[in-house]
Design a protein around this motif. Structure first.
Motif, short mmCIF file in Angstrom:
data_model
loop_
_atom_site.label_atom_id
_atom_site.label_comp_id
_atom_site.label_asym_id
_atom_site.label_seq_id
_atom_site.Cartn_x
_atom_site.Cartn_y
_atom_site.Cartn_z
N ALA A 69 55.19 -11.01 -31.53
CA ALA A 69 54.83 -10.94 -32.95
C ALA A 69 54.22 -12.26 -33.43
O ALA A 69 53.19 -12.23 -34.13
N LEU A 72 50.57 -12.26 -32.35
CA LEU A 72 49.67 -11.46 -33.18
C LEU A 72 49.29 -12.22 -34.44
O LEU A 72 48.12 -12.22 -34.86
N ARG A 73 50.26 -12.88 -35.02
CA ARG A 73 49.98 -13.66 -36.24
C ARG A 73 49.06 -14.84 -35.92
O ARG A 73 48.15 -15.16 -36.69
N VAL A 82 50.85 -6.24 -38.67
CA VAL A 82 51.96 -6.75 -37.85
C VAL A 82 53.27 -6.14 -38.30
O VAL A 82 54.11 -5.75 -37.48
#
Length: 481
Positions: A69, A72-73, A82
């Motif tokens: 995660a 992705l950010r 997200v």
């Protein structure tokens, strides 16, 4: 179901899900962090990811890509996208003490001690899995490193070993895997199953397909305007919307150090010089012979994996707490019995001592894992262990349940004071009960009970990743509207 079968887009699925790449015996895993989002996205847009299409001859190299995660950010993926992923993925493996307790990440396993994945600045953004035939990994690795250099900083490169299908403790490994319903022939509906089956719905491992409940696991499903170039497949369960999860999976990775000398030293101390007993005790703890055969033998087309524990209700051949019995109890939705409606009702209500004990274990089909791990180490003076990798569409119901309720749980199948004999952390439970015992039922007299088991496996790192479909990977390489 012919139309459903045609809808499986093997060219969009990363090949690890379907193949495992056993023929590519060399492998390494790059842990990367984004240092230039634009350069990182540029590489992801063209990265030579290997698909699940069958190729003859099979490929000589393969690459797979997965994201945390935070990764992705760091790429600049829109926050609302997200947030569409599962709560467990967003929180991460090392998120809080409650999760650490459930997963057994206590004491020596505490994320504070991990080599990677514990502290926030040691959580990788991207996992690149590289596989090759013997002699070709080094060149493949150099090529990918050059391609990644502009966009990523390398945290680590985790090497692997080819131990010819034998894990470091000396047991044949990789024998048991669920059989995935790639043809989608099995009805994906929430109907009770009265017999154990190794066949699993595709949606248990790939997002965007119905699972054993006949439902679709939550994932980011976007309005069509968020995908103006139509890069993403459309959702089966929400017509017209773009499905970012479809053909992707969650990937759980844990680096597990194995104390091989400590394991055999303990078994030797219990056997007191009896070589046959030494082997028998070790095999009882695992639940298979060292050659990979189950301790519970059954006839059929698949004797290594097509068995159940129905004929070993007292745990005389395979102890209740054996590692493979914990990790896959091989039970159905109801205890075994006659197929007539009255018998089914009795079992559904939990009457009878046999039914009561079986009711203590949740139905296996909702908690299967697709394992894709590799061993590491093995040369003198080198750490040895397993890069445990599993795939599933629901981290909580699959990995976290198996790890917390069945492996770490001290009351699995009505046991008391026992954790998993291989993976247990040996610290007292929250109730103060010990976890360092292992019992072996006997036909007459008390159980044989091993006490004071040392810790044989220590967690050295771990994280939750999203392994996207290839079209989703290309979408993630763009700046989303």
């Amino acid at each position: 179901m012919a139309e459903a079968a045609m809808s499986i887009e093997y060219e969009d699925i990363q090949g690890l899900v379907r193949f495992g790449y056993k023929h590519l015996t060399q492998a390494c895993f790059l842990l990367l962090r984004v240092r230039d989002a634009e350069a990182a996205r540029a590489w992801l847009a063209i990265a030579p990811v290997t698909s699940a299409i069958t190729r003859k001859p099979p490929p000589r190299t393969a690459m797979q890509i997965a994201f945390t995660a935070p990764g992705l950010r760091a790429l600049g993926v829109a926050e609302d996208i997200v947030e569409g992923f599962s709560a467990e993925f967003l929180a991460g493996m090392n998120s809080d003490q409650s999760r650490a307790r459930r997963l057994g990440d206590l004491g020596a396993n505490d994320p504070a001690h991990w080599q990677w994945g514990g502290a926030q600045d040691r959580v990788p953004h991207v996992l690149v899995l590289l596989y090759a035939v013997p002699g070709e990994l080094d060149g493949w690795l150099r090529t990918i490193r050059v391609q990644c250099d502009a966009g990523f900083a390398q945290m680590d490169c985790l090497g692997t070993s080819d131990l010819d299908g034998v894990e470091p403790f000396g047991f044949v490994d990789g024998v048991s895997q669920p059989r995935i319903d790639w043809e989608r022939e099995r009805a994906a509906r929430d109907l009770e199953q009265f017999e154990y089956t190794n066949l699993s719905c595709l949606g248990e491992y790939l997002l965007g397909y119905p699972n054993e409940y006949g439902a679709y696991t939550d994932r980011p499903v976007l309005e069509a305007r968020r995908d103006p170039a139509a890069l993403l497949p459309r959702a089966e369960d929400d017509a017209g919307k773009a499905d970012l999860g479809r053909n992707g999976s969650y990937l759980v990775m844990r680096q597990l150090h194995q104390d091989v000398e400590g394991f055999w030293r303990f078994v030797d101390s219990q056997a007191q010089g009896d070589a046959a007993l030494r082997k028998r005790l070790a095999e009882a703890m695992v639940g298979r012979t060292m050659e990979g055969e189950p301790l519970v033998v059954s006839a059929g087309d698949d004797p290594l994996n097509g068995f159940t524990y129905d004929g070993d209700a007292d745990g005389l051949r395979c102890p209740f707490g054996a590692h493979i019995r914990r990790s896959n109890p091989r039970n159905a939705d109801l205890p075994p019995g006659w197929p007539d409606p009255i018998s089914r009702l009795v079992r559904r209500l939990g009457f009878g001592s046999s039914a009561l004990r079986r009711d203590l274990i949740a139905s296996t089909r909702f908690h299967r894992l697709l394992r894709r791990g590799r061993e590491y180490g093995g040369t003198p003076g080198e750490d040895v262990g397993l890069h445990f990798i599993c795939l599933g569409a629901n981290i909580a119901r699959q990995f976290e349940f198996v790890q917390g309720a069945w492996l770490t749980g001290t009351q699995f199948d009505a046991l008391s004071g026992e954790g998993d004999p291989l993976l247990g952390h040996r610290l007292p439970g929250a109730d103060g009960m010990p976890t360092d015992n292992f019992s072996m039922p006997a036909a007459s007299g008390p159980d044989r009970r091993l006490t004071g088991l040392p810790q044989f496996v220590t967690v050295k790192g771990g994280a939750y990743f999203f392994l996207p479909g290839i079209r989703a990977l290309r979408y993630l390489s763009k700046v989303q509207p």
